[in-house]
Design a protein around this motif. Structure first.
Motif, PDB file in Angstrom:
ATOM      1  N   GLU A  81       4.524 -10.383  -2.162  1.00 38.70           N
ATOM      2  CA  GLU A  81       3.348 -10.146  -1.339  1.00 38.70           C
ATOM      3  C   GLU A  81       2.543  -8.950  -1.825  1.00 38.70           C
ATOM      4  N   LEU A  82       2.566  -8.715  -3.118  1.00 34.17           N
ATOM      5  CA  LEU A  82       1.788  -7.601  -3.670  1.00 34.17           C
ATOM      6  C   LEU A  82       0.305  -7.751  -3.379  1.00 34.17           C
ATOM      7  N   VAL A  83      -0.227  -8.940  -3.620  1.00 37.27           N
ATOM      8  CA  VAL A  83      -1.661  -9.175  -3.395  1.00 37.27           C
ATOM      9  C   VAL A  83      -1.979  -9.066  -1.912  1.00 37.27           C
ATOM     10  N   THR A  84      -1.145  -9.665  -1.087  1.00 36.30           N
ATOM     11  CA  THR A  84      -1.395  -9.653   0.359  1.00 36.30           C
ATOM     12  C   THR A  84      -1.459  -8.224   0.898  1.00 36.30           C
ATOM     13  N   LEU A  85      -0.437  -7.431   0.574  1.00 40.83           N
ATOM     14  CA  LEU A  85      -0.298  -6.112   1.184  1.00 40.83           C
ATOM     15  C   LEU A  85      -1.120  -5.030   0.499  1.00 40.83           C
ATOM     16  N   LYS A  86      -1.255  -5.111  -0.815  1.00 47.04           N
ATOM     17  CA  LYS A  86      -1.894  -4.031  -1.562  1.00 47.04           C
ATOM     18  C   LYS A  86      -3.350  -4.305  -1.932  1.00 47.04           C
ATOM     19  N   VAL A  87      -3.747  -5.567  -1.922  1.00 46.79           N
ATOM     20  CA  VAL A  87      -5.098  -5.911  -2.387  1.00 46.79           C
ATOM     21  C   VAL A  87      -5.977  -6.457  -1.259  1.00 46.79           C
ATOM     22  N   ILE A  88      -5.442  -7.404  -0.488  1.00 49.31           N
ATOM     23  CA  ILE A  88      -6.253  -8.099   0.520  1.00 49.31           C
ATOM     24  C   ILE A  88      -6.242  -7.396   1.873  1.00 49.31           C
ATOM     25  N   ASP A  89      -5.093  -6.976   2.351  1.00 49.33           N
ATOM     26  CA  ASP A  89      -5.011  -6.369   3.690  1.00 49.33           C
ATOM     27  C   ASP A  89      -5.964  -5.184   3.885  1.00 49.33           C
ATOM     28  N   PRO A  90      -6.188  -4.317   2.863  1.00 46.59           N
ATOM     29  CA  PRO A  90      -7.132  -3.211   3.068  1.00 46.59           C
ATOM     30  C   PRO A  90      -8.560  -3.665   3.363  1.00 46.59           C
ATOM     31  N   LEU A  91      -8.880  -4.929   3.099  1.00 45.11           N
ATOM     32  CA  LEU A  91     -10.240  -5.438   3.322  1.00 45.11           C
ATOM     33  C   LEU A  91     -10.403  -6.071   4.703  1.00 45.11           C
ATOM     34  N   ARG A  92      -9.292  -6.331   5.371  1.00 49.80           N
ATOM     35  CA  ARG A  92      -9.386  -7.004   6.673  1.00 49.80           C
ATOM     36  C   ARG A  92     -10.110  -6.096   7.672  1.00 49.80           C
ATOM     37  N   GLY A  93     -11.002  -6.690   8.450  1.00 44.64           N
ATOM     38  CA  GLY A  93     -11.804  -5.941   9.407  1.00 44.64           C
ATOM     39  C   GLY A  93     -13.111  -5.440   8.808  1.00 44.64           C
ATOM     40  N   LYS A  94     -13.218  -5.441   7.497  1.00 45.19           N
ATOM     41  CA  LYS A  94     -14.450  -4.991   6.838  1.00 45.19           C
ATOM     42  C   LYS A  94     -15.343  -6.170   6.448  1.00 45.19           C
ATOM     43  N   VAL A 136      -2.825 -13.811  -9.921  1.00 46.04           N
ATOM     44  CA  VAL A 136      -1.651 -12.978 -10.154  1.00 46.04           C
ATOM     45  C   VAL A 136      -0.378 -13.815 -10.234  1.00 46.04           C
ATOM     46  N   TYR A 137      -0.208 -14.783  -9.324  1.00 46.23           N
ATOM     47  CA  TYR A 137       1.047 -15.515  -9.235  1.00 46.23           C
ATOM     48  C   TYR A 137       1.006 -16.911  -9.852  1.00 46.23           C
ATOM     49  N   LEU A 149      -6.737  -4.069  -9.097  1.00 47.37           N
ATOM     50  CA  LEU A 149      -6.949  -5.326  -8.386  1.00 47.37           C
ATOM     51  C   LEU A 149      -7.645  -5.084  -7.047  1.00 47.37           C
ATOM     52  N   ALA A 150      -7.229  -4.029  -6.343  1.00 46.05           N
ATOM     53  CA  ALA A 150      -7.853  -3.712  -5.057  1.00 46.05           C
ATOM     54  C   ALA A 150      -9.323  -3.346  -5.237  1.00 46.05           C
ATOM     55  N   ALA A 194     -15.021  -4.898  -4.731  1.00 49.82           N
ATOM     56  CA  ALA A 194     -16.326  -5.044  -5.382  1.00 49.82           C
ATOM     57  C   ALA A 194     -16.847  -6.471  -5.275  1.00 49.82           C
ATOM     58  N   LEU A 195     -15.934  -7.432  -5.272  1.00 50.56           N
ATOM     59  CA  LEU A 195     -16.332  -8.841  -5.236  1.00 50.56           C
ATOM     60  C   LEU A 195     -16.638  -9.332  -3.831  1.00 50.56           C
ATOM     61  N   ALA A 196     -16.061  -8.690  -2.834  1.00 54.80           N
ATOM     62  CA  ALA A 196     -16.162  -9.172  -1.450  1.00 54.80           C
ATOM     63  C   ALA A 196     -17.600  -9.342  -0.952  1.00 54.80           C
TER      64      ALA A 196
END
Length: 405
Positions: A74-87, A104-105, A128-129, A134-136
């Motif tokens: 869950e590297l992508v989930t926890l370290k890359v995607i979760d910080p964007l939730r709510g934004k 990644v996987y 990755l984060a 930047a892409l969001a």
């Protein structure tokens, strides 16, 4: 003096009434050797405890310049995607999650159950984060405003297709960009990967050969094991309640004197840490490699496997540490214990000494040695000292590229 191309670290650790490493049935790991069943501790178990000894004064991540790494599905989930939730909108998050998981996987990365457990370094995850953040905005702008807060599989597939014009160029350049990151960033994959290697089936270019080779530790004698029957008593049970324990269980406990063996391929270690070619290892700065070897010797000697801490307190320090430096292919001393010896330190050291003397006479490989033990006799060519003295000697061998007598 001799070239310090390889360092070999041999240890003897004693543990009583413990369950250091379990198999899938909850029993101690074992292996048959020399016709006798031995208790075993896997190399994966040993390496994990050395890596995770973060509060130890000789923790690997306390070395200047060290970068951490994380192992997870869950590297992508926890370290890359979760910080964007709510934004950003949920649809944007889902599109990015699908995109980055697959990059990644692999193609089946969107399904957690289909992912392999990967290890990525902090610099790689930070990159990755940054890419996701930047892409969001562009992804969100490309999505039609449907007002949906959640997406089913069909809606997600449509959203991915709607944003292909934005994500296509990024996807096409992904491997090229992350390869450039790894080339220009020291320890992009993190220090644990540089030491113990990694395999990424979705990106073979990211694979790293392990310069530290760890054998499974095994008892020098036949296994010593017992089935431990234990109970848990209800402290609030009343006289009129049923008699007896509230819980009755069994577990396996073992005791033993374990032989451990670790090899440090110094050119490989220096190459992984500095980016130099293997054959140039003795021409570059080896300060970090020397610090790694120094701290690793402390961790090997002092950090115990941590299973069943509360009920067995399995803490022990090495009763023997032998470090060898040389330029020939390494060789384990496990053959000294192929015929089981008595479960005592003098018996094990006597067998190791006899085997070393035989190997020295037959092969004349000329390793330099230092040792720590309480035996009255010396191991061949191995002056005794404290753990500090041995670790400093090994560190100097890597710094100088040669080991002193």
């Amino acid at each position: 003096m001799t070239s310090a191309r390889f360092l070999q670290i041999h240890t003897l650790h004693s543990y009583s009434a413990a369950l250091l490493n379990r198999d899938d049935s909850g029993l101690a790991k074992r292996i048959m050797y020399g016709g006798a069943m031995r208790t075993r501790v896997s190399s994966q178990c040993l390496k994990r405890h050395w890596r995770k000894a973060e509060e130890d004064p000789h923790a690997l991540l306390m070395i200047p310049g060290a970068q951490d790494a994380f192992r997870s599905r869950e590297l992508v989930t926890l370290k890359v995607i979760d910080p964007l939730r709510g934004k950003f909108k949920p649809a944007t998050i889902e599109v990015l999650n699908d995109l980055f998981q697959k990059q990644v996987y692999g193609e089946k990365g969107a399904d957690k159950k289909s992912r392999q457990t990967l290890i990525l370094g902090a610099p790689e995850l930070n990159w990755l984060a940054e890419q996701a953040a930047a892409l969001a905005p562009s992804v969100q702008e490309a999505l039609p405003d449907t007002g949906e807060d959640a997406l089913d599989k069909k809606a997600l597939a449509k959203a991915v297709k709607d944003t292909e014009c934005v994500t296509k160029a990024w996807t096409a350049n992904f491997k090229k960009n992350i390869e450039a990151l790894r080339e220009r960033t020291e320890l992009a994959a993190g220090l644990p990967s540089a030491l113990f290697g990694r395999m990424v089936t979705s990106d073979p270019a990211a694979n790293i050969d392990a310069p530290i080779h760890v054998a499974h530790a095994l008892t020098v004698h036949e296994e010593e094991t017992e089935s431990d029957y234990f109970t848990a008593v209800d402290d609030l049970k009343r006289d009129e309640d049923d008699s007896g324990a509230d819980t009755i269980q069994e577990t396996e406990l073992t005791s033993g004197l374990f032989y451990g063996y670790i090899v440090v391929d110094v050119p490989g270690l220096v190459s992984n840490l500095t980016g130099c070619e293997r054959h140039e290892w003795d021409k570059v700065d080896r300060a970090m490699a020397a610090s790694v070897v120094h701290n690793l010797i402390y961790l090997i000697a002092e950090v115990s496997p941590g299973a069943k801490l509360g009920s067995t307190a399995p803490y022990g320090r090495a009763e023997m540490v032998l470090v060898e430096a040389g330029d020939r292919q390494p060789r384990s001393l496990s053959a000294a214990f192929r015929d089981p010896v008595a479960p005592s330190l003098p018996s094990a050291l006597s067998a190791a000494k006899a085997h070393l003397e035989t190997m020295d006479r037959l092969y004349e490989t000329g390793e330099m040695r230092r040792a720590l033990h309480t035996w009255n006799e010396d191991l061949p060519g191995a002056p005794r000292g404290s753990l500090r003295e041995i670790a400093e000697w090994a560190k100097a061998a890597v710094l100088n590229g040669k080991a002193s007598p």
